[in-house]
Design a protein around this motif. Sequence first.
Motif: not given
Length: 485
Positions: A154, A168, A171-172, A176, A182-183, A186, A346
């Motif tokens: 992140g 959001e 990338w996530d 995810v 989440t970034a 990670s 999701q």
Amino acid sequence: MAEHTAVVVGGGLAGTTAALALADAGLRVTLLETRPRLGGLAFSFRRGDLTVDNGQHVFLRCCDAYRGFLDRIDASDLVTVQDRLDVPVLDVGGARPRLGRLRRAALPVPLHLAASLATYPHLSLAERASVGRAALALRGLDLDDPALDAVDFGSWLSRRGQSPRTIEALWDLVGVATLNATADRSSLALAAKVFKTGLLSDPGAADIGWAARPLGELHDDRARTALDKAGVRTLLRARVTSVTRTDAAEPVRSGAAADTRGSGEGGVVWEVEAETGPGRGERVTADVVVLAVPQQEAHGLLPAGALEDPGALLRIGTAPILNVHVVYDREVQRQPFFAALGSPVQWVFDRTEPSGLTGGGQYLALSQSAAEEEIDLPVAELRKRYLPELERLLPAARDAVVRDFFVTRERTATFAPAPGVGALRPGTRTRAPGVWLAGAWTATGWPATMESAVRSGLQASRAALTALRHPFDPRPFEIEGLEPA
């Protein structure tokens, strides 16, 4: 020369892979699994007339090891792989729902995604432009640089101009689901592995695959048949209690446990004891022991001194995945799957046909990764949370009757991909001669995926065979470029 023998502890993907590879090389193999089935955390069960997967598992075209495993167990006919990456993304966070798609064109990397990103409606024009710059920076990272493991993804994205919305909505959205975090939670090393391999290596690398039949048919039924054909002796409901070093010249202790001797020609062999029922046990000795169990269990079974820092295994965190299952009385979703934004939902998958549902209804499975805040919520509360969200996402659900609603919870579904985890993940080799580690949590370079599990089994078997000066042949799995052990 006496026949070499091996014991594999654990019948998940890592253990099954190791057992097959060792048997293919000519070893006499015993596989011990605590559960009454194979497959580890990718399995199926019965609920009334339905066959239910414990969770939705997908793979990518670039997952060469897992796809080779499917070939090896003769299960490739039970999966579906997209012709081209195509992910519907539905945003219900604004005044009106908006549908966008992430899909690839028949162009070389990175142009294969350029058109899709240029028209992606969930980001502004400036945000779309920023994605290309971050992708180029990501592509330039050296995956072998250990410094990447200490950085959170992140922060790295933010420093490269990625807005919270971009993280959001893009990338996530991918991260995810693949990293189970989440970034901001990670490791950059693991995130870079996902995005470089899946999206920035080959145009078709990220094409999505999934089981078209229940996972149990793949990872249990077909795997068991393959093991039987390879001559592997498989014992289910066999809980291993100890792994101890012994001298092959010594007689094995008498007792209630059954005994299968190893063939160490008077050298050091390993004695594995397992409980197989009340008052019953199994004692197996072998030249090779592969521990293909979760890190906490491996810590409890490893012989003293097998690792320089055995406590590191216990410092590898875990992350949960929640799966919400809803059966409607009619079709409410036409796509095989879609991802959602602006909602706690999701990813939503249609599992109607694989489950065997009949009668005109539809069975949807919601895959909720990084579910720390929801994993222990009561079913009634989850029902109140997710049914209205499905009605927001799927207008046809508003008039449908819910026939069934249930959840499955994997509280320790994966290892947590937090910054620094790479320094904790051990390689397959231990200091105990003949004892090897396997599992998605070992140092494969991949996050906790089915691909990582299979690669770990291949690495452990290759290392074991090398130590025995026995050739390792990856051809039954059709794997090229397997990382060194």
